[in-house]
Design a protein around this motif. Structure first.
Motif, PDB file in Angstrom:
ATOM      1  N   PRO A  20      33.098 -24.515 -54.546  1.00 38.77           N
ATOM      2  CA  PRO A  20      34.253 -24.917 -53.846  1.00 38.77           C
ATOM      3  C   PRO A  20      34.784 -26.337 -54.163  1.00 38.77           C
ATOM      4  CG  PRO A  20      32.496 -25.258 -52.260  1.00 38.77           C
ATOM      5  CD  PRO A  20      31.732 -24.532 -53.429  1.00 38.77           C
ATOM      6  N   GLN A  21      36.152 -26.200 -54.290  1.00 36.87           N
ATOM      7  CA  GLN A  21      36.700 -27.401 -54.578  1.00 36.87           C
ATOM      8  C   GLN A  21      37.569 -27.904 -53.405  1.00 36.87           C
ATOM      9  OE1 GLN A  21      36.224 -28.633 -58.022  1.00 36.87           O
ATOM     10  NE2 GLN A  21      34.647 -27.087 -57.799  1.00 36.87           N
ATOM     11  N   PHE A  22      37.591 -29.104 -53.091  1.00 33.72           N
ATOM     12  CA  PHE A  22      38.438 -29.911 -51.915  1.00 33.72           C
ATOM     13  C   PHE A  22      38.160 -29.018 -50.680  1.00 33.72           C
ATOM     14  CE2 PHE A  22      40.611 -30.780 -56.206  1.00 33.72           C
ATOM     15  CZ  PHE A  22      40.655 -32.247 -55.806  1.00 33.72           C
ATOM     16  N   GLY A  23      37.047 -28.611 -50.602  1.00 29.04           N
ATOM     17  CA  GLY A  23      36.536 -27.658 -49.275  1.00 29.04           C
ATOM     18  C   GLY A  23      36.031 -28.661 -48.204  1.00 29.04           C
ATOM     19  N   PRO A  24      35.469 -28.152 -47.317  1.00 26.90           N
ATOM     20  CA  PRO A  24      35.089 -26.881 -46.777  1.00 26.90           C
ATOM     21  C   PRO A  24      36.490 -26.265 -46.429  1.00 26.90           C
ATOM     22  CG  PRO A  24      34.450 -28.015 -45.072  1.00 26.90           C
ATOM     23  CD  PRO A  24      34.804 -29.194 -46.198  1.00 26.90           C
ATOM     24  N   SER A  25      36.378 -24.959 -46.075  1.00 29.44           N
ATOM     25  CA  SER A  25      37.501 -24.290 -45.458  1.00 29.44           C
ATOM     26  C   SER A  25      37.862 -24.625 -43.995  1.00 29.44           C
ATOM     27  CB  SER A  25      37.047 -22.508 -45.495  1.00 29.44           C
ATOM     28  OG  SER A  25      35.943 -22.345 -44.650  1.00 29.44           O
ATOM     29  N   ASN A  26      38.670 -24.375 -43.574  1.00 30.75           N
ATOM     30  CA  ASN A  26      39.221 -24.733 -42.305  1.00 30.75           C
ATOM     31  C   ASN A  26      40.061 -23.395 -41.475  1.00 30.75           C
ATOM     32  OD1 ASN A  26      39.681 -25.968 -40.006  1.00 30.75           O
ATOM     33  ND2 ASN A  26      41.484 -26.981 -40.739  1.00 30.75           N
ATOM     34  N   TRP A  27      38.926 -22.528 -40.929  1.00 30.75           N
ATOM     35  CA  TRP A  27      39.468 -21.428 -40.286  1.00 30.75           C
ATOM     36  C   TRP A  27      39.634 -21.799 -38.796  1.00 30.75           C
ATOM     37  CZ3 TRP A  27      40.828 -16.812 -42.697  1.00 30.75           C
ATOM     38  CH2 TRP A  27      40.291 -16.478 -43.789  1.00 30.75           C
ATOM     39  N   VAL A  28      40.712 -21.675 -38.151  1.00 30.59           N
ATOM     40  CA  VAL A  28      41.047 -21.962 -36.871  1.00 30.59           C
ATOM     41  C   VAL A  28      41.875 -20.736 -36.045  1.00 30.59           C
ATOM     42  CG1 VAL A  28      40.792 -24.362 -37.004  1.00 30.59           C
ATOM     43  CG2 VAL A  28      43.043 -23.359 -37.295  1.00 30.59           C
ATOM     44  N   VAL A  29      42.099 -20.734 -34.843  1.00 30.85           N
ATOM     45  CA  VAL A  29      42.866 -19.812 -34.269  1.00 30.85           C
ATOM     46  C   VAL A  29      43.971 -20.483 -33.531  1.00 30.85           C
ATOM     47  CG1 VAL A  29      43.061 -18.042 -32.182  1.00 30.85           C
ATOM     48  CG2 VAL A  29      41.101 -17.994 -33.584  1.00 30.85           C
ATOM     49  N   GLU A  30      45.002 -20.404 -33.758  1.00 29.76           N
ATOM     50  CA  GLU A  30      46.317 -20.933 -33.216  1.00 29.76           C
ATOM     51  C   GLU A  30      47.452 -20.215 -32.996  1.00 29.76           C
ATOM     52  OE1 GLU A  30      46.165 -25.486 -35.710  1.00 29.76           O
ATOM     53  OE2 GLU A  30      47.778 -23.851 -36.460  1.00 29.76           O
ATOM     54  N   PHE A  31      47.915 -20.261 -31.666  1.00 34.49           N
ATOM     55  CA  PHE A  31      49.027 -19.233 -31.074  1.00 34.49           C
ATOM     56  C   PHE A  31      48.630 -17.714 -31.281  1.00 34.49           C
ATOM     57  CE2 PHE A  31      51.307 -23.294 -32.649  1.00 34.49           C
ATOM     58  CZ  PHE A  31      51.332 -23.753 -31.554  1.00 34.49           C
ATOM     59  N   GLY A  32      47.295 -17.429 -31.345  1.00 32.04           N
ATOM     60  CA  GLY A  32      46.913 -15.961 -31.232  1.00 32.04           C
ATOM     61  C   GLY A  32      46.906 -15.779 -32.706  1.00 32.04           C
ATOM     62  N   GLU A  33      46.922 -16.518 -33.724  1.00 31.63           N
ATOM     63  CA  GLU A  33      46.417 -16.102 -35.089  1.00 31.63           C
ATOM     64  C   GLU A  33      45.272 -16.768 -35.751  1.00 31.63           C
ATOM     65  OE1 GLU A  33      51.218 -15.402 -36.143  1.00 31.63           O
ATOM     66  OE2 GLU A  33      50.057 -16.936 -37.031  1.00 31.63           O
ATOM     67  N   LEU A  34      44.717 -16.081 -36.465  1.00 32.67           N
ATOM     68  CA  LEU A  34      43.430 -16.712 -37.285  1.00 32.67           C
ATOM     69  C   LEU A  34      44.148 -17.309 -38.595  1.00 32.67           C
ATOM     70  CD1 LEU A  34      40.662 -17.405 -37.620  1.00 32.67           C
ATOM     71  CD2 LEU A  34      40.365 -14.942 -38.832  1.00 32.67           C
ATOM     72  N   VAL A  35      44.033 -18.591 -38.742  1.00 36.00           N
ATOM     73  CA  VAL A  35      44.562 -19.347 -39.688  1.00 36.00           C
ATOM     74  C   VAL A  35      43.398 -19.830 -40.769  1.00 36.00           C
ATOM     75  CG1 VAL A  35      46.470 -20.791 -40.291  1.00 36.00           C
ATOM     76  CG2 VAL A  35      46.379 -19.766 -38.257  1.00 36.00           C
ATOM     77  N   GLN A  36      43.574 -19.968 -42.008  1.00 37.10           N
ATOM     78  CA  GLN A  36      43.046 -20.624 -42.962  1.00 37.10           C
ATOM     79  C   GLN A  36      43.765 -22.128 -43.461  1.00 37.10           C
ATOM     80  OE1 GLN A  36      40.540 -23.065 -45.037  1.00 37.10           O
ATOM     81  NE2 GLN A  36      42.314 -21.879 -46.353  1.00 37.10           N
ATOM     82  N   LYS A  37      43.551 -23.075 -43.268  1.00 41.44           N
ATOM     83  CA  LYS A  37      44.234 -24.319 -43.609  1.00 41.44           C
ATOM     84  C   LYS A  37      44.167 -25.264 -44.491  1.00 41.44           C
ATOM     85  CE  LYS A  37      46.326 -25.916 -39.604  1.00 41.44           C
ATOM     86  NZ  LYS A  37      46.261 -26.640 -38.117  1.00 41.44           N
ATOM     87  N   SER A  38      42.927 -25.075 -45.195  1.00 39.98           N
ATOM     88  CA  SER A  38      42.225 -25.989 -46.119  1.00 39.98           C
ATOM     89  C   SER A  38      42.634 -25.500 -47.445  1.00 39.98           C
ATOM     90  CB  SER A  38      40.754 -26.005 -46.093  1.00 39.98           C
ATOM     91  OG  SER A  38      40.281 -26.816 -47.179  1.00 39.98           O
TER      92      SER A  38
END
Length: 317
Positions: A20-38
């Motif tokens: 992985p480059q510039f990780g790690p991943s950032n999986w979160v739940v926002e406003f009822g959606e699963l989002v990956q933000k990294s």
């Protein structure tokens, strides 16, 4: 179905892909959606990154699932990779649908020719190696708003649908069963909702219009994205929605060109086109009539940098 309205993604396993480059991943739940933000992707060398298009994914379900329809509502606030993983045995063996709007990072097609367009691709991974089963070179791999994405797998027949329309199909029997997954490749805004797996055929149609929900609490200064020889994107955030504008020019204090958004938003992305190669530009950003930040500058990509350097980083001379 998982609509993430409970505020968590319990039951999903997060897997960051190799190197992985510039990780790690950032999986979160926002406003009822699963989002990956990294902003994470695999491999340093461009030729490896664009061969594998790996980054991070989440998986759930049963390895013995065989024939099923796998549906999700998807949105990307970036222009990189989103998609579905199915018949997932492990992180080295599965099928996937990959959609890429960033033409500069679409890599090579099945004949080894540079794609240079947005890309829709149906692939399998066998012992970690990708094999292209079907692909489309398109003007837009996915729309800018919410869309439905479906993988329907029956025996050796694999089909991919976007908003209820068949976009890719292939016949392959390498993986006969497996779990499901959601992927993000170098994408700082991969959104997933209304995930459903059914044994009987079910193909989501185009979703009803949704309001984009952004939880912006503070101003974020302008920064540069996706520089090329002739274009660049300026991104920033404002607390209140506004129509973003960028004034720019090649002389400091003389900003004689302008690009603007069409509607008020909080997350701003303004693309500047028709720029000269390897040239210093100066710019200011505005929210409506108000200047949001002081004058900054950037430099477009040099010809000899194409294919050698990572255009996610800017020249800081």
């Amino acid at each position: 179905m998982d609509n993430f309205n409970d505020g968590n993604y319990d039951g999903w396993e997060v897997i960051d892909d190799v190197e992985p480059q510039f990780g790690p991943s950032n999986w979160v739940v926002e406003f009822g959606e699963l989002v990956q933000k990294s902003s994470i992707w695999s491999y340093g060398p461009v030729e490896l990154e664009t061969r594998y298009h790996l980054s991070t994914h989440v998986a759930t379900g049963d390895k013995n699932w065989a024939d099923y329809s796998f549906n999700a509502i998807v949105r990307s606030s970036d222009n990189d990779g989103v998609g579905l993983i199915f018949r997932y045995q492990d992180e080295r063996n599965y099928y996937r649908i990959l959609l890429m709007n960033d033409a500069a990072w679409s890599g090579l097609d099945s004949s080894g020719t540079p794609v240079n367009t947005p890309l829709q691709r149906l692939q399998k991974f066998v012992d970690g190696e990708p094999i292209i089963l079907a692909e489309n070179k398109v003007s837009q791999a996915y729309p800018s708003d919410y869309f439905a994405l479906t993988a329907d797998v029956r025996g050796d027949t694999l089909r991919a649908y976007l908003n209820g329309e068949l976009i890719l199909s292939a016949r392959d029997s390498e993986h006969s069963s497996g779990r499901i997954g959601l992927l993000s490749y170098a994408n700082t805004g991969a959104h997933y909702d209304s995930v459903a797996v059914t044994q009987t055929p079910q193909i989501y149609s185009e979703p009803e219009e949704r309001q984009f929900m952004y939880q912006v609490r503070e101003f974020r200064a302008p920064y540069i994205q996706n520089p090329t020889q002739s274009s660049i994107e300026v991104a920033w955030r404002t607390v209140e929605p506004s129509v973003g504008r960028v004034r720019y020019g090649m002389e400091k204090g003389s900003l004689d060109q302008e690009a603007a958004e069409s509607e008020p938003v909080q997350k701003h992305h303004v693309r500047l086109d028709g720029l000269q190669v390897s040239t210093r530009y100066f710019y200011e950003v505005y929210g409506g009539s108000d200047r949001s930040a002081n004058e900054e500058n950037f430099k477009t990509v040099r010809i000899r940098d194409i294919g050698l350097s990572d255009p996610r980083t800017t020249d800081t001379e």
